[in-house]
Scaffold this motif. Sequence first.
Motif, mmCIF file in Angstrom:
data_model
loop_
_atom_site.group_PDB
_atom_site.id
_atom_site.type_symbol
_atom_site.label_atom_id
_atom_site.label_comp_id
_atom_site.label_asym_id
_atom_site.label_seq_id
_atom_site.Cartn_x
_atom_site.Cartn_y
_atom_site.Cartn_z
ATOM 1 N N THR A 1 12.844 -30.505 -25.134
ATOM 2 C CA THR A 1 13.244 -31.486 -24.124
ATOM 3 C C THR A 1 14.499 -32.191 -24.654
ATOM 4 O O THR A 1 14.913 -31.979 -25.795
ATOM 5 C CB THR A 1 12.158 -32.550 -23.857
ATOM 6 O OG1 THR A 1 12.143 -33.497 -24.935
ATOM 7 C CG2 THR A 1 10.787 -31.917 -23.704
ATOM 8 N N PHE A 2 15.060 -33.057 -23.824
ATOM 9 C CA PHE A 2 16.223 -33.835 -24.262
ATOM 10 C C PHE A 2 15.829 -35.219 -24.760
ATOM 11 O O PHE A 2 16.692 -36.066 -24.986
ATOM 12 C CB PHE A 2 17.236 -33.940 -23.126
ATOM 13 C CG PHE A 2 18.105 -32.714 -22.998
ATOM 14 C CD1 PHE A 2 19.278 -32.604 -23.723
ATOM 15 C CD2 PHE A 2 17.723 -31.669 -22.172
ATOM 16 C CE1 PHE A 2 20.063 -31.473 -23.633
ATOM 17 C CE2 PHE A 2 18.512 -30.540 -22.064
ATOM 18 C CZ PHE A 2 19.686 -30.434 -22.795
ATOM 19 N N ASP A 3 14.540 -35.451 -24.939
ATOM 20 C CA ASP A 3 14.060 -36.771 -25.342
ATOM 21 C C ASP A 3 14.707 -37.242 -26.648
ATOM 22 O O ASP A 3 15.194 -38.369 -26.744
ATOM 23 C CB ASP A 3 12.537 -36.735 -25.500
ATOM 24 C CG ASP A 3 11.989 -38.023 -26.069
ATOM 25 O OD1 ASP A 3 11.732 -38.945 -25.283
ATOM 26 O OD2 ASP A 3 11.828 -38.121 -27.312
ATOM 27 N N HIS A 4 14.720 -36.388 -27.679
ATOM 28 C CA HIS A 4 15.159 -36.830 -29.001
ATOM 29 C C HIS A 4 16.658 -37.100 -29.054
ATOM 30 O O HIS A 4 17.098 -38.120 -29.611
ATOM 31 C CB HIS A 4 14.773 -35.786 -30.049
ATOM 32 C CG HIS A 4 13.312 -35.771 -30.378
ATOM 33 N ND1 HIS A 4 12.348 -36.282 -29.535
ATOM 34 C CD2 HIS A 4 12.633 -35.306 -31.463
ATOM 35 C CE1 HIS A 4 11.155 -36.129 -30.080
ATOM 36 N NE2 HIS A 4 11.296 -35.540 -31.254
ATOM 37 N N ASP B 1 29.237 -34.859 -23.841
ATOM 38 C CA ASP B 1 27.964 -34.355 -24.348
ATOM 39 C C ASP B 1 26.862 -35.376 -24.098
ATOM 40 O O ASP B 1 25.762 -35.035 -23.634
ATOM 41 C CB ASP B 1 28.059 -34.068 -25.853
ATOM 42 C CG ASP B 1 29.041 -32.962 -26.196
ATOM 43 O OD1 ASP B 1 29.206 -32.047 -25.371
ATOM 44 O OD2 ASP B 1 29.638 -33.023 -27.282
ATOM 45 N N ALA B 2 27.145 -36.627 -24.439
ATOM 46 C CA ALA B 2 26.150 -37.681 -24.272
ATOM 47 C C ALA B 2 25.768 -37.852 -22.812
ATOM 48 O O ALA B 2 24.582 -37.975 -22.473
ATOM 49 C CB ALA B 2 26.680 -38.998 -24.844
ATOM 50 N N ARG C 1 22.569 -27.358 -25.784
ATOM 51 C CA ARG C 1 21.525 -27.494 -26.803
ATOM 52 C C ARG C 1 21.864 -26.693 -28.054
ATOM 53 O O ARG C 1 21.647 -27.154 -29.178
ATOM 54 C CB ARG C 1 20.162 -27.072 -26.222
ATOM 55 C CG ARG C 1 19.634 -28.086 -25.211
ATOM 56 C CD ARG C 1 18.244 -27.757 -24.686
ATOM 57 N NE ARG C 1 18.237 -26.519 -23.921
ATOM 58 C CZ ARG C 1 17.608 -25.418 -24.272
ATOM 59 N NH1 ARG C 1 16.916 -25.374 -25.412
ATOM 60 N NH2 ARG C 1 17.643 -24.335 -23.513
ATOM 61 N N ASP C 2 22.429 -25.501 -27.864
ATOM 62 C CA ASP C 2 22.806 -24.682 -29.026
ATOM 63 C C ASP C 2 23.880 -25.386 -29.855
ATOM 64 O O ASP C 2 23.827 -25.398 -31.099
ATOM 65 C CB ASP C 2 23.323 -23.324 -28.566
ATOM 66 C CG ASP C 2 22.212 -22.409 -28.064
ATOM 67 O OD1 ASP C 2 21.025 -22.732 -28.301
ATOM 68 O OD2 ASP C 2 22.525 -21.382 -27.429
ATOM 69 N N ARG C 3 24.858 -25.958 -29.179
ATOM 70 C CA ARG C 3 25.953 -26.613 -29.903
ATOM 71 C C ARG C 3 25.448 -27.831 -30.678
ATOM 72 O O ARG C 3 25.813 -28.043 -31.838
ATOM 73 C CB ARG C 3 27.026 -27.017 -28.893
ATOM 74 C CG ARG C 3 28.291 -27.572 -29.495
ATOM 75 C CD ARG C 3 29.470 -27.339 -28.555
ATOM 76 N NE ARG C 3 29.137 -27.542 -27.157
ATOM 77 C CZ ARG C 3 29.090 -28.735 -26.569
ATOM 78 N NH1 ARG C 3 29.330 -29.826 -27.271
ATOM 79 N NH2 ARG C 3 28.793 -28.831 -25.286
ATOM 80 N N ALA D 1 20.343 -34.967 -18.197
ATOM 81 C CA ALA D 1 19.193 -34.080 -18.402
ATOM 82 C C ALA D 1 17.927 -34.896 -18.625
ATOM 83 O O ALA D 1 16.845 -34.531 -18.142
ATOM 84 C CB ALA D 1 19.442 -33.160 -19.590
ATOM 85 N N GLY D 2 18.032 -36.003 -19.361
ATOM 86 C CA GLY D 2 16.884 -36.875 -19.557
ATOM 87 C C GLY D 2 16.391 -37.453 -18.242
ATOM 88 O O GLY D 2 15.179 -37.512 -17.980
ATOM 89 N N ASP D 3 17.308 -37.871 -17.380
ATOM 90 C CA ASP D 3 16.921 -38.363 -16.052
ATOM 91 C C ASP D 3 16.158 -37.287 -15.290
ATOM 92 O O ASP D 3 15.110 -37.547 -14.677
ATOM 93 C CB ASP D 3 18.164 -38.752 -15.246
ATOM 94 C CG ASP D 3 18.832 -40.022 -15.740
ATOM 95 O OD1 ASP D 3 18.192 -40.787 -16.487
ATOM 96 O OD2 ASP D 3 19.996 -40.256 -15.360
#
Length: 501
Positions: free
Chosen positions: A306-309, A339-340, A289-291, A346-348
């Motif tokens: 969250t990882f939604d966006h 990364d993707a 997230r920082d990167r 994470a979204g799952d």
Amino acid sequence: MKFSLIWAALVNPSKLFSTALTLIVVDRRPDTGTSSDASFYPPLDAISYITNAKHGTYGGIFTAPADEETEKIDGTYNYCTMPHPSPDLYQLPSPVREGSVEAQLIYVEYMQRHQRRTPYNILPGGEDQEYHCDNVHITAGSSSADSSLIPVPMYTETYKDSKNPFTRQYVNGTCQYPQLTLGGVLDGYRHGRDLWAVYGEQMKLLPSSPDTNNVWFRASSSPLTHASASAVLRGIWPDYDGSLPLHQQAAGIDTVDQGFPCPSRSQLLSTIQSTDEWNQHLAATQDLRDRLAIMFNANRTDWMSTFDHFADNFQGRLCNGYRLPCSLDDPSKCAMEDDAYAVFRAGDWEWNYWWNRNQKASHYIQLTEGLFLQEIALRLTAIKEGTLDRVYSHTFIHDGDLGPILGALGIQQLRWPGMAANIAFEVWYVKYSVGPSDLIWKSSPDFLTRQTSDSEFYVRVLYSGHPLRTSEGKLDWVPFSKLIQRLNKHVPQDIVGMCSS
């Protein structure tokens, strides 16, 4: 409401063509991880699922071509276009297929997410590539109900103004964000063709043309669901030349898409996202997230909580033939494939935690989707009791609706419901066979009149074309009353009071 969608592609037709409830199910064999739908059910209870790069996409697909149909791979989790009932995938329920009962499909309650689209979430630092949607025409206009006033046919066409100083902070191109892409339109048309092949040609359930007395369509208030409805319904009935009502509730009180006001819902979500387990998943992904925050100027709560966006932005690119983004400030710094994949995993995990794993999931489902679950249960009950003369209902909604519905059904593991993810409740009228000569599939028109004392109604639940896996087994053959009990468990008794408390 009159609705339609004009597609540039149609000019060239060649391009288209309980525990407490003890649900009874047929298939209770252990999951070996080798079945065709195994990619739908990763080990989402473990935070290591997110951080272990060896998981990759866990057999899922996150890419699709630009301006073309998505490649059809039945049975595999495909975020860009989820599988759906199709001639290659569809099988009769196990007892019918094995000849132990004779039965007839009498009703289908079908719901789906809209087709693939451009992203909602534009990177805060700006986008480094254009999106183009000038090959899709979304129609606009209103007419009088009595047809005395016929509007001029119009469609929206997005353009960019080079003098607009906000362009660099947004994204160049000819799209709205979000909107269906041409690939999404083509996928929707095929989705409809496959539904007709299964429920029209094979099962003889759908009428040859849409009769509003026995078919019914609903959508949220979003243009995304309206456009999807136009494409899918055209696929089901390619020769129909009339208009159809697409039912929707007023946006401010809609029972789907979190339309009705509910302050308690937001408060509960904050509580869910404050647990030790939630914070552990954030800590495990801090470096990622920082990167991304530095690369895309995204160090904001809405992008970091969250990882939604990030998932939405990356999905919208990869599912429409675009590459992953690079920084506008330093084009040498780009999001990489790994990364993707980590963002998607994470979204799952987050979706499974919101709707399935956390201790307050049932309460959250009630506040979010309980009223719509009530609508489903009441419709199914009316079909069983013979008070509703309908064979098919189709509702076009969102991932935020399908998630809580799947959670209410007790899904084994919940990955993010992808584009056009779908749930089908099939109601079957059943008469147990009494002799060897009767051990056959019956589809005669008078079958429903041959009721005997051992006749019953059963329901099968398909998720993206497969019987839904739950902690109790697959929902391949469920007594009607047990399924209604399961749904009603998540129907609030006083939603107004619950939302204001």
